[in-house]
Write a protein that holds these residues in place. Structure first.
Motif, PDB file in Angstrom:
ATOM      1  N   UNK A 158     -23.543 -30.122  -9.381  1.00 47.83           N
ATOM      2  CA  UNK A 158     -23.119 -28.722  -9.319  1.00 47.83           C
ATOM      3  C   UNK A 158     -21.644 -28.553  -8.998  1.00 47.83           C
ATOM      4  N   UNK A 159     -21.119 -29.471  -8.201  1.00 45.51           N
ATOM      5  CA  UNK A 159     -19.723 -29.287  -7.754  1.00 45.51           C
ATOM      6  C   UNK A 159     -18.729 -30.091  -8.585  1.00 45.51           C
ATOM      7  N   UNK A 160     -19.211 -30.813  -9.584  1.00 46.04           N
ATOM      8  CA  UNK A 160     -18.312 -31.650 -10.400  1.00 46.04           C
ATOM      9  C   UNK A 160     -17.242 -30.815 -11.089  1.00 46.04           C
ATOM     10  N   UNK A 161     -17.699 -29.717 -11.701  1.00 49.35           N
ATOM     11  CA  UNK A 161     -16.772 -28.857 -12.433  1.00 49.35           C
ATOM     12  C   UNK A 161     -15.692 -28.304 -11.506  1.00 49.35           C
ATOM     13  N   UNK A 162     -16.140 -27.934 -10.303  1.00 51.20           N
ATOM     14  CA  UNK A 162     -15.215 -27.388  -9.300  1.00 51.20           C
ATOM     15  C   UNK A 162     -14.168 -28.449  -8.921  1.00 51.20           C
ATOM     16  N   UNK A 163     -14.641 -29.690  -8.802  1.00 47.70           N
ATOM     17  CA  UNK A 163     -13.730 -30.781  -8.416  1.00 47.70           C
ATOM     18  C   UNK A 163     -12.709 -31.040  -9.524  1.00 47.70           C
ATOM     19  N   UNK A 164     -13.186 -31.039 -10.772  1.00 51.54           N
ATOM     20  CA  UNK A 164     -12.261 -31.253 -11.901  1.00 51.54           C
ATOM     21  C   UNK A 164     -11.222 -30.141 -11.919  1.00 51.54           C
TER      22      UNK A 164
ATOM     23  N   UNK B  26     -11.022 -39.127   0.777  1.00 48.86           N
ATOM     24  CA  UNK B  26     -10.667 -37.855   0.146  1.00 48.86           C
ATOM     25  C   UNK B  26     -11.726 -36.770   0.230  1.00 48.86           C
ATOM     26  N   UNK B  27     -12.957 -37.093  -0.214  1.00 53.04           N
ATOM     27  CA  UNK B  27     -14.010 -36.073  -0.269  1.00 53.04           C
ATOM     28  C   UNK B  27     -14.420 -35.623   1.132  1.00 53.04           C
ATOM     29  N   UNK B  28     -14.460 -36.593   2.057  1.00 49.49           N
ATOM     30  CA  UNK B  28     -14.813 -36.296   3.445  1.00 49.49           C
ATOM     31  C   UNK B  28     -13.788 -35.336   4.055  1.00 49.49           C
ATOM     32  N   UNK B  29     -12.542 -35.629   3.753  1.00 52.65           N
ATOM     33  CA  UNK B  29     -11.438 -34.812   4.244  1.00 52.65           C
ATOM     34  C   UNK B  29     -11.512 -33.399   3.644  1.00 52.65           C
ATOM     35  N   UNK B  30     -11.887 -33.360   2.360  1.00 52.29           N
ATOM     36  CA  UNK B  30     -12.010 -32.061   1.690  1.00 52.29           C
ATOM     37  C   UNK B  30     -13.138 -31.252   2.307  1.00 52.29           C
ATOM     38  N   UNK B  31     -14.258 -31.918   2.623  1.00 48.52           N
ATOM     39  CA  UNK B  31     -15.385 -31.212   3.242  1.00 48.52           C
ATOM     40  C   UNK B  31     -15.024 -30.723   4.634  1.00 48.52           C
ATOM     41  N   UNK B  33     -12.077 -29.898   5.731  1.00 47.97           N
ATOM     42  CA  UNK B  33     -11.072 -28.825   5.724  1.00 47.97           C
ATOM     43  C   UNK B  33     -11.504 -27.610   4.907  1.00 47.97           C
ATOM     44  N   UNK B  34     -12.484 -27.801   4.043  1.00 46.11           N
ATOM     45  CA  UNK B  34     -12.890 -26.710   3.155  1.00 46.11           C
ATOM     46  C   UNK B  34     -12.007 -26.601   1.925  1.00 46.11           C
ATOM     47  N   UNK B  35     -11.104 -27.568   1.747  1.00 49.09           N
ATOM     48  CA  UNK B  35     -10.238 -27.567   0.557  1.00 49.09           C
ATOM     49  C   UNK B  35     -10.903 -28.378  -0.546  1.00 49.09           C
ATOM     50  N   UNK B  36     -10.460 -28.173  -1.784  1.00 47.84           N
ATOM     51  CA  UNK B  36     -10.942 -29.014  -2.881  1.00 47.84           C
ATOM     52  C   UNK B  36     -10.256 -30.375  -2.790  1.00 47.84           C
ATOM     53  N   UNK B  37     -10.933 -31.461  -3.225  1.00 45.21           N
ATOM     54  CA  UNK B  37     -10.271 -32.773  -3.142  1.00 45.21           C
ATOM     55  C   UNK B  37      -8.942 -32.794  -3.885  1.00 45.21           C
ATOM     56  N   UNK B  38      -8.868 -32.067  -4.976  1.00 42.43           N
ATOM     57  CA  UNK B  38      -7.619 -32.008  -5.754  1.00 42.43           C
ATOM     58  C   UNK B  38      -6.478 -31.372  -4.982  1.00 42.43           C
ATOM     59  N   UNK B  39      -6.811 -30.446  -4.086  1.00 47.67           N
ATOM     60  CA  UNK B  39      -5.785 -29.773  -3.288  1.00 47.67           C
ATOM     61  C   UNK B  39      -5.321 -30.670  -2.149  1.00 47.67           C
ATOM     62  N   UNK B  40      -6.273 -31.408  -1.587  1.00 45.27           N
ATOM     63  CA  UNK B  40      -5.916 -32.279  -0.454  1.00 45.27           C
ATOM     64  C   UNK B  40      -5.055 -33.459  -0.931  1.00 45.27           C
ATOM     65  N   UNK B  41      -5.242 -33.867  -2.193  1.00 44.04           N
ATOM     66  CA  UNK B  41      -4.567 -35.075  -2.685  1.00 44.04           C
ATOM     67  C   UNK B  41      -3.032 -34.998  -2.632  1.00 44.04           C
ATOM     68  N   UNK B  42      -2.399 -33.939  -3.222  1.00 46.96           N
ATOM     69  CA  UNK B  42      -0.923 -33.894  -3.130  1.00 46.96           C
ATOM     70  C   UNK B  42      -0.422 -33.780  -1.693  1.00 46.96           C
ATOM     71  N   UNK B  43      -1.220 -33.154  -0.829  1.00 43.16           N
ATOM     72  CA  UNK B  43      -0.814 -33.036   0.580  1.00 43.16           C
ATOM     73  C   UNK B  43      -0.795 -34.430   1.210  1.00 43.16           C
ATOM     74  N   UNK B  44      -1.828 -35.214   0.908  1.00 46.86           N
ATOM     75  CA  UNK B  44      -1.880 -36.577   1.453  1.00 46.86           C
ATOM     76  C   UNK B  44      -0.731 -37.426   0.903  1.00 46.86           C
TER      77      UNK B  44
END
Lengths: 196, 108
Positions: A158-164, B26-31, B33-44
């Motif tokens: 469910x969250x894959x799309x959101x992650x992409x 990454x994913x743990x950090x995103x969970x 903080x409530x941010x998307x992993x893609x958002x946390x990545x450039x910050x890291x």
């Protein structure tokens, strides 16, 4: 202010002049295209679809008729030429590297905005992320791919799309940061060489 | 190196400071903080460039555990110090705000 050696200044002028001429030519053609699309009955909806305007052809025609000096397709070119001239002068007098370094944080903001806009326009697909990986410096590419693979693997379907979407929205910013350090190094080398 | 402490950067730094003796991926950090992993990545990336964070790829055999290796992040001693100071500075009200509040109190 860093003063470049005369031949480097000439080269910078030639490069930015050529880039400016190319940008002018592209703007001219785009302006003509936008003009054609905006005023032709079939082109109106196409122009709206392309995001050039949010009005229908009839609304555009009514608005143009109400104006004392309606804009022409080539009007933006003067503004663009002025901007290119200013940018060219700034680059030639301060050296490209120094200007780009000075604009560091603003570029990051610009890239973040581009990423967000792009993420809103398109349906998220992983192929974009692999394509973007190809644009990165080799050292950063591995890291970017490892992070994406790990996140996609561990996320639920469910969250894959959101992650992409999240990765893609941040891709221009990541690209900027990834290339920032090598570009800054190259710019510093260039500046040092030009001072000698 | 001075880092721009945006709200997202503050969230990431706070999450890392909450677990000083643990590495986060990454994913743990995103969970956290409530941010998307893609958002946390450039910050890291920025934190790593500034020397606040170090990363370590997980040492596993992907075929054996049937998942790609994670990349773990941890604050360095220098980073933790800098991050605490930067967070405190970000939380401190700006002099202009304090002046405006003082003026409001004066008029009230």
């Amino acid at each position: 202010m860093t003063v470049l050696r005369p031949w480097r200044r000439i080269w910078a002028g030639v490069i930015f002049g050529a880039a400016g001429a190319a940008a002018l030519a592209a703007a001219w053609h785009l302006g003509r295209l936008a003009g054609k699309l905006g005023t032709s009955p079939a082109g109106g909806p196409a122009a709206c679809y392309l995001g050039m305007c949010r009005q229908t052809t009839r609304e555009i025609e009514q608005e143009l008729a109400a104006m004392r000096h309606p804009p022409r397709p080539g009007d933006g070119i003067a503004v663009l030429a002025f901007m290119i001239l200013m940018a060219g002068l700034l680059m030639i007098t301060n050296a490209a590297g120094q200007v780009l370094c000075g604009l560091g944080e603003h570029w990051e903001g610009v890239t973040a905005t581009i990423g967000r806009a792009h993420a809103q326009w398109q349906v998220p697909a992983t192929r974009d992320l692999w394509l973007l990986a190809a644009l990165m410096p080799a050292g950063q590419r591995e890291r970017w791919l490892a992070e994406i693979l790990s996140a996609l693997h561990e996320a639920g379907p469910g969250s894959r799309r959101q992650i992409i979407r999240g990765f893609r929205a941040n891709a221009p910013r990541v690209l900027f940061l990834a290339w920032g350090a090598p570009l800054r190094r190259a710019a510093r080398r260039w500046l040092r060489a030009s001072r000698r | 190196m001075a880092l721009r402490m945006t709200v997202q950067t503050q969230l990431v730094v706070q999450a890392l400071l909450r677990h000083p003796d643990r590495e986060l991926y990454g994913l743990e950090l995103a969970e956290e903080t409530g941010l998307l992993p893609g958002t946390a990545y450039p910050i890291l990336m920025r934190l790593e460039d500034a020397g606040w964070v170090i990363r370590r790829p997980e040492d596993i055999d992907p075929h054996e555990v049937k998942r790609p290796p994670r990349i773990y992040y941890r604050l360095t001693a220098h980073g933790a110090q800098q991050a605490s100071a930067a967070l405190a500075a970000a939380r401190r009200p700006k002099p202009a705000v304090l002046r405006r509040l003082a003026e409001q109190e004066g008029t009230a």
